[in-house]
Enzyme design. Sequence first.
Site, short mmCIF file in Angstrom:
data_model
loop_
_atom_site.label_atom_id
_atom_site.label_comp_id
_atom_site.label_asym_id
_atom_site.label_seq_id
_atom_site.Cartn_x
_atom_site.Cartn_y
_atom_site.Cartn_z
N LYS B 79 -3.94 6.05 0.49
CA LYS B 79 -4.02 5.99 -0.98
C LYS B 79 -5.05 6.96 -1.42
O LYS B 79 -6.24 6.87 -0.91
CB LYS B 79 -4.02 4.67 -1.37
CG LYS B 79 -3.66 4.19 -2.64
CD LYS B 79 -3.76 2.69 -2.99
CE LYS B 79 -3.48 2.40 -4.52
NZ LYS B 79 -3.36 0.80 -4.64
N SER B 157 0.42 -1.23 -7.00
CA SER B 157 0.02 0.24 -7.21
C SER B 157 0.08 1.17 -6.24
O SER B 157 -0.01 2.46 -6.30
CB SER B 157 -1.55 0.20 -7.74
OG SER B 157 -2.28 -0.21 -6.81
N SER B 181 -1.01 -5.17 -4.86
CA SER B 181 -0.78 -3.90 -4.83
C SER B 181 -0.03 -3.06 -3.64
O SER B 181 0.21 -2.04 -3.61
CB SER B 181 -2.09 -2.74 -5.37
OG SER B 181 -2.08 -2.97 -6.63
#
Lengths: 159, 492
Positions: B79, B157, B181
């Site tokens: 990420k 996310s 997330s």
Amino acid sequence: MSYRFAVTSILRDINRSHLYNYQILRNYSKVPTKPVETLESTNIPKTNLDQNTIALLERLSLVKFDTNQGKKVLEDSIDFASKILHIDTTEVEPLYTVLENENLKLRNDVITQGNCQVDILKNAVLKDDDYFVAPPGNIPLHEVEEKENAEIDKNESRN
Amino acid sequence: MNKLSSYTIKEIHRAYNDKFLTPTNFIDQCIERAKKTSGFNAFITLTEDLARQQSVVSEKRFKSNSKIHRLDGISVGIKDNFCTKGISTTCASNMLKNFVPTYNATIYSKLLDAGACVMGKTNLDEFAMGSGTVDSMYGPSKNPWCLDKNWRIAGGSSGGSAVAVSSGACVVAIGSDTGGSTRNPAALCGIVGFKPTYGVVSRYGLIPLVNSMDVPGILARKVEDIAATLNCIAGPDHLDSTTIQQTFSPVCIRSDFDLAKIRIGIPKEYHCKGMNEEVLETWQFVIDLLERECIISTVSLPHTSVSIAVYSILNQCEVASNMSRYDGLEYGHRADTDYSTEELYASTRCEGFNNVVRSRIFAGNYFLLRQNYEKFFLKALKLRRLISDDFRYVFNGVNRVDLLLTPTTLSDAPLYNDFVSKANRDQCALQDYCTQPANMAGIPAISIPIKLSKNKLPLSLQLMGPALSEELLLNVAKKIEDFVNFPTLNIS
């Protein structure tokens, strides 16, 4: 297998509740049938922030509310948060960290890093030799200053 | 490749050993897959050359029969809020668009040490603030289970990480999990998403959102790959003082694991308003499966319904504090103004942050005002204790249970157009309902895909356990995974 299981679970339920209501038994389910009643308060008066608070938050946040939309989103956030203020927390200690019962280790006070000046300056957009560059300090934010001046002017003309 | 993209790490390593596949060949296929599926927008930066170089090194180890590292020749996505030396790390924000870290996040160093081949940096909501991966300056990520023009969100996310795994570009991806997330996008994209106990995996180099709740998360197609990755990245770190000091004992997935004595609780508060009928059916479906094997009971976590509002206060307060580091001087975006320092700060932050980030900073600073501090912030911290005590009680009190089984999300993946018609706060209030309590209490949780909805989209459930129960949690998750036999996505 599943049939036998269904029977045992029904029997277990009968034993537990001493009820012979077959309607209930047919709907027997571990998943709660109805959504939970929320503890949140539904009776929250709408927040309406005054201009001073907005100006203060802009100064503290060093961000500008560009539109009225920003103010509305903030007021909504406050209303959302206010739903939990009525819950009794007398004698409850705040929980700052979930590791409150762990022994966390502190590093020894010795230098472990260094010679990284080039690295540290690498990501700065503006630099002068070995320095970061900042414009003059101690000048309050433009807009806020102007707004405040306008307020003072208004008050003075009223007097 | 379609077959390969359903392989586990163990199976890939077997294929390498049997010379039926080589690391360079496999990584080439992963890169090709990532490029072909670029329309899903999983990656912000694709590190093609790096992955190839690493696959060459791995291949040498396999050829020379030297000691094989645990993730040798395995494609991994990271990420884009983890610092990676020399590779741009943007947090999907204009603020960090030009930021190239000069150091590595601990988790990234450990993955490199384990021989992983890094495919790139994955998409996210700006600074990980969101639950849809719709608020990224690089555009939204799309859910690969739906190829319609009217497309669906990936969840967030860590949406880019979830898409990279489910579309077959990566075997494993790293996400972060502050309120769900990692688990949320995993659930919507039909893969496994795992949030470890707070303090088990180092946060050093993870750009912070909410320090007291952030944990690195793992996304993979199978539970055993989650376990294998966790064993590589967990453990105390002298660079993160909030890691738990005791040595991490590697988790072991046992094929002879016995469910018979496991007690699983069904918390009644997790049926909330707005929960989709199909989600409830899926929940009941797995309860029925498990009831033949282990002990199931209904339990209560009374403060669940207020958790999301408490979470929103704590989140915004920590965000306000964390975001104050971005001023444009030392790194990141710098506005083109030189009248005064304060003006430079304010302009930089206006240009650098999107409106979600800005509104959270305002709200956080409002809750932290002298006259509001006790009313909102301290109140939220006290309620956080009550929420965390609820968990302590079900795991330790009378009639205690070993694990909790709940839904992960309230529905299958929403349509993009429906989702963005709501404000960010409402999106999160719905999406994070079932996931953020685990962050409030710092306990481990895992989302497992169960079956497909009528829309042919994944429906997933969540297991939660007490702190440091990773081994039990993953073993039970593996059992559920075996029972339900969820299909791997086939993209032709």
